[in-house]
Design a protein around this motif. Sequence first.
Motif, PDB file in Angstrom:
ATOM      1  N   TYR A 147       0.834  -1.205   0.000  1.00 57.81           N
ATOM      2  CA  TYR A 147       0.000   0.000   0.000  1.00 57.81           C
ATOM      3  C   TYR A 147       0.868   1.255   0.000  1.00 57.81           C
ATOM      4  CZ  TYR A 147       1.390   0.602   4.832  1.00 57.81           C
ATOM      5  OH  TYR A 147       2.141   0.804   5.957  1.00 57.81           O
ATOM      6  N   ILE A 148       0.247   2.340  -0.403  1.00 56.11           N
ATOM      7  CA  ILE A 148       0.802   3.682  -0.216  1.00 56.11           C
ATOM      8  C   ILE A 148      -0.239   4.456   0.586  1.00 56.11           C
ATOM      9  CG2 ILE A 148       1.479   5.829  -1.357  1.00 56.11           C
ATOM     10  CD1 ILE A 148       2.323   4.147  -3.781  1.00 56.11           C
ATOM     11  N   PHE A 149       0.189   5.092   1.666  1.00 63.22           N
ATOM     12  CA  PHE A 149      -0.753   5.800   2.542  1.00 63.22           C
ATOM     13  C   PHE A 149      -0.511   7.304   2.469  1.00 63.22           C
ATOM     14  CE2 PHE A 149      -1.566   7.499   6.937  1.00 63.22           C
ATOM     15  CZ  PHE A 149      -2.946   7.544   6.812  1.00 63.22           C
ATOM     16  N   GLU A 150      -1.602   8.015   2.272  1.00 62.19           N
ATOM     17  CA  GLU A 150      -1.558   9.478   2.313  1.00 62.19           C
ATOM     18  C   GLU A 150      -2.723   9.965   3.168  1.00 62.19           C
ATOM     19  OE1 GLU A 150      -1.600  11.271  -1.524  1.00 62.19           O
ATOM     20  OE2 GLU A 150       0.397  10.528  -2.100  1.00 62.19           O
ATOM     21  N   ALA A 180      -2.197   5.107  13.656  1.00 62.37           N
ATOM     22  CA  ALA A 180      -3.146   4.028  13.928  1.00 62.37           C
ATOM     23  C   ALA A 180      -3.878   3.620  12.652  1.00 62.37           C
ATOM     24  CB  ALA A 180      -4.138   4.458  15.002  1.00 62.37           C
ATOM     25  N   VAL A 181      -4.199   4.613  11.814  1.00 57.98           N
ATOM     26  CA  VAL A 181      -4.848   4.316  10.533  1.00 57.98           C
ATOM     27  C   VAL A 181      -3.906   3.481   9.663  1.00 57.98           C
ATOM     28  CG1 VAL A 181      -5.779   5.326   8.413  1.00 57.98           C
ATOM     29  CG2 VAL A 181      -6.311   6.367  10.627  1.00 57.98           C
ATOM     30  N   GLU A 182      -2.616   3.867   9.635  1.00 58.36           N
ATOM     31  CA  GLU A 182      -1.661   3.110   8.817  1.00 58.36           C
ATOM     32  C   GLU A 182      -1.469   1.697   9.364  1.00 58.36           C
ATOM     33  OE1 GLU A 182       2.647   3.598   6.607  1.00 58.36           O
ATOM     34  OE2 GLU A 182       1.982   5.134   8.015  1.00 58.36           O
ATOM     35  N   LYS A 183      -1.469   1.545  10.695  1.00 63.26           N
ATOM     36  CA  LYS A 183      -1.374   0.201  11.275  1.00 63.26           C
ATOM     37  C   LYS A 183      -2.567  -0.655  10.850  1.00 63.26           C
ATOM     38  CE  LYS A 183       1.341   1.399  15.388  1.00 63.26           C
ATOM     39  NZ  LYS A 183       1.316   1.556  16.865  1.00 63.26           N
ATOM     40  N   THR A 218     -10.291   1.439  10.416  1.00 60.16           N
ATOM     41  CA  THR A 218      -9.603   1.346   9.119  1.00 60.16           C
ATOM     42  C   THR A 218      -9.730  -0.055   8.535  1.00 60.16           C
ATOM     43  OG1 THR A 218      -8.018   3.023   9.847  1.00 60.16           O
ATOM     44  CG2 THR A 218      -7.394   1.666   7.958  1.00 60.16           C
ATOM     45  N   ILE A 219      -9.546  -1.091   9.375  1.00 64.42           N
ATOM     46  CA  ILE A 219      -9.652  -2.478   8.897  1.00 64.42           C
ATOM     47  C   ILE A 219     -11.052  -2.745   8.351  1.00 64.42           C
ATOM     48  CG2 ILE A 219      -9.645  -4.894   9.641  1.00 64.42           C
ATOM     49  CD1 ILE A 219      -7.451  -4.111  11.674  1.00 64.42           C
ATOM     50  N   MET A 220     -12.078  -2.294   9.079  1.00 66.28           N
ATOM     51  CA  MET A 220     -13.454  -2.523   8.644  1.00 66.28           C
ATOM     52  C   MET A 220     -13.788  -1.727   7.390  1.00 66.28           C
ATOM     53  SD  MET A 220     -14.148  -4.749  10.835  1.00 66.28           S
ATOM     54  CE  MET A 220     -15.829  -5.048  10.298  1.00 66.28           C
ATOM     55  N   CYS A 221     -13.253  -0.515   7.305  1.00 62.50           N
ATOM     56  CA  CYS A 221     -13.452   0.316   6.114  1.00 62.50           C
ATOM     57  C   CYS A 221     -12.859  -0.383   4.888  1.00 62.50           C
ATOM     58  CB  CYS A 221     -12.809   1.684   6.334  1.00 62.50           C
ATOM     59  SG  CYS A 221     -13.057   2.846   4.967  1.00 62.50           S
ATOM     60  N   PHE A 222     -11.657  -0.936   5.053  1.00 62.63           N
ATOM     61  CA  PHE A 222     -10.964  -1.655   3.982  1.00 62.63           C
ATOM     62  C   PHE A 222     -11.811  -2.836   3.499  1.00 62.63           C
ATOM     63  CE2 PHE A 222      -8.113  -4.990   2.512  1.00 62.63           C
ATOM     64  CZ  PHE A 222      -7.166  -4.324   1.752  1.00 62.63           C
ATOM     65  N   LYS A 223     -12.300  -3.662   4.447  1.00 65.85           N
ATOM     66  CA  LYS A 223     -13.068  -4.859   4.091  1.00 65.85           C
ATOM     67  C   LYS A 223     -14.380  -4.518   3.393  1.00 65.85           C
ATOM     68  CE  LYS A 223     -11.203  -7.953   7.630  1.00 65.85           C
ATOM     69  NZ  LYS A 223     -11.502  -8.765   8.833  1.00 65.85           N
TER      70      LYS A 223
END
Length: 687
Positions: free
Chosen positions: A515-518, A533-536, A578-583
């Motif tokens: 991933y690339i995080f911004e 925490a979002v990146e984790k 973040t994990i739930m948003c991703f899924k």
Amino acid sequence: MRAYHSNEIGNVAVLGHSGSGKTSVIEAMAYRAGITNRIGTIKDGNTVSDYSPEEIAKQSSIGLSVIPLEWNNCKINILDTPGSFDFVGEVEAALKVAESALIVVPATRGISVGTKQAMHKARDKAKMIYVSGHDYPNAEYKEKLEDLKQTYGKAIAPIQVPIMEGNKMVGYVNVAKMEGRYFEGEHTHACPIPDDMWDEITPIKDMIDEAVANTNDELLEKYLNEEPFTKEEISWALRQGVMNHTLIPVLCGTNQIGIQIVLNSIVAFFSAAGDMVNSMVVKNVDTEEEDLIGFDESLPSSLFVFKTIADPFVGRISLFKVCTGHIYTGMSLYNVNKKEVEKVNKLYIMKGKELIEVNELHAGDIGALSKLSCTQTNDTLCTLDYRMLIEPIQFSHPYFGKAIRPIGKSNEEKITNAISKLLEEDQTLKFVNNPETKQQCLYGLGDIHIDSIINKMKSRFKVEVTLEDIIIPYRETIRGSVTHRYKYKKQSGGHGQYGDVEITFEPSHDYNTPYIFEEKIFGGAVPRAYFPAVEKGLIEATKTGVLAGYPVLGIKATLIDGSYHSVDSSEMAFKTATIMCFKDALPKAKPAILEPFVTLHVYVDEQYTGDIMGHFNKRRARVMGSDILEDGMIKITAEAPQAEVMNYAVDLRSMTQGQGFFDMEFLGYEFANDFVQKQVIDARQKD
């Protein structure tokens, strides 16, 4: 056996196609030289060189073995090698320490693949060919010579022609000396050359004379003046031609008859180790300079370990060649590779499986040491005042892999020790413990190689395993973009959990990173303290995709909005959000399967290029080009899905009758087609 000096020692690798009779010829040599009192047979499993339980069971050589012979006041270290292509690492080790090679071929028509491989591997060595099996009903020596001459040109110099009575070889004509010899028990006696053989002998004599004439100007002048060569001139010229690699003498016989002239010819034509000036590439550890040296007894002591044997009773046995000086019991040597000192407590020579204790060995000789603390194959041991490294053996790389699964808890506990011992012994073996797939992967040179390793684990270390296909490391990504918001809110008495994120997911097109995080947060909707925490959360989420559960690559995630609670927000809450948003988001972003691709460089004779190209087309591979190399071989470069070439070592061997070889390297990930994607997803759902 007395201690021989470098000018009295010769090391000869015996090569040939599997089943060509190498081991039987060596057994007859051992008997004729007096180190055994009977001739063992492969069928009975009692030969000197094929002694392991695996070799006895398969009735075929698997490992390199050393048989020292004394003949005509010389010591000949015979190195018996396997003929199967899956054990080519043993051939590579033997050729590293041999000055010469004896190629054993059957007396039948045609040049076998194993013969071609042996001749190619030994291309920079002095060589002789022994045509065995003249007692077989289908033996055709004249035709065999013609095949050899057509394949290898004027270098072929047959110095014997068999005298046959029916299907039995009863003697031979030494064409170089123009003498007939009849067999009488284990000895021969002179006889006239049979009248009906002159038509066969004359062209061979002419060929030998031509080869002798090309040795120097003086002999050429004699040849042009039609003056006969003396026996001494012929012998000298043949030896020079063999040593210069311009002549390959051809001898003939059976597995038992004609062995004496083979031993005589080894002494007469092959170089002693002490004759090999400038034959070793060494690197001075102190000056970093490379140099060429020979097997010189006047230099300080050094040795090179070319083979390790993992013996379950004796322990680690290190086979070595003395490179310079001499090695004796009680001395200490410095392992340059490991930077450790090793003590020579006991010094041995090996005769098959038998360890024979000796006091000293001189430059050029082959010996064995047991229970060295850290020394492995390719290590150099020397004195502290002469620290140098010997060029290592370049072993063939293993690309054929299978996953191994121990049977039962007891085998699971013993497997690590067994594998580590076998890795010490076999440099063409690789073991990978894959944390992603939880598989223990064993890589070798082919299916026969892997099977032999499994048998060794069972017979030597009492470890039983089953084989499985290696899981292909597919990956997942997305083709589209989506923006999604997820609010994680949980209240369970006291402080609650609150994290709210809005993230845009889109392809990064970089399939080397997950991933690339911004972040593009305005107005402090999410405090900066929660960005890590979002990146984790992204790190955790990309470990498992939404299609088949494979890790995710090539995602760009941009945090654009969110909210927080002054009391209930925490790092854990934003990570979970973040994990739930991703899924939730990825199924809407056109998820796709990525499959790994590899680059292959295949080296084959021109006659096989059509088969190779056709096979690649069937395997969804892209042929990127081909080149003609200096030795006439064709190099084909292709890019292929890894899943399609997992068995390429076996496929290539089948297509080229064992003549082709290849190397492979990881290229990257590419989108799988719809059919492959469905197969991958369906397979994971069944698991």
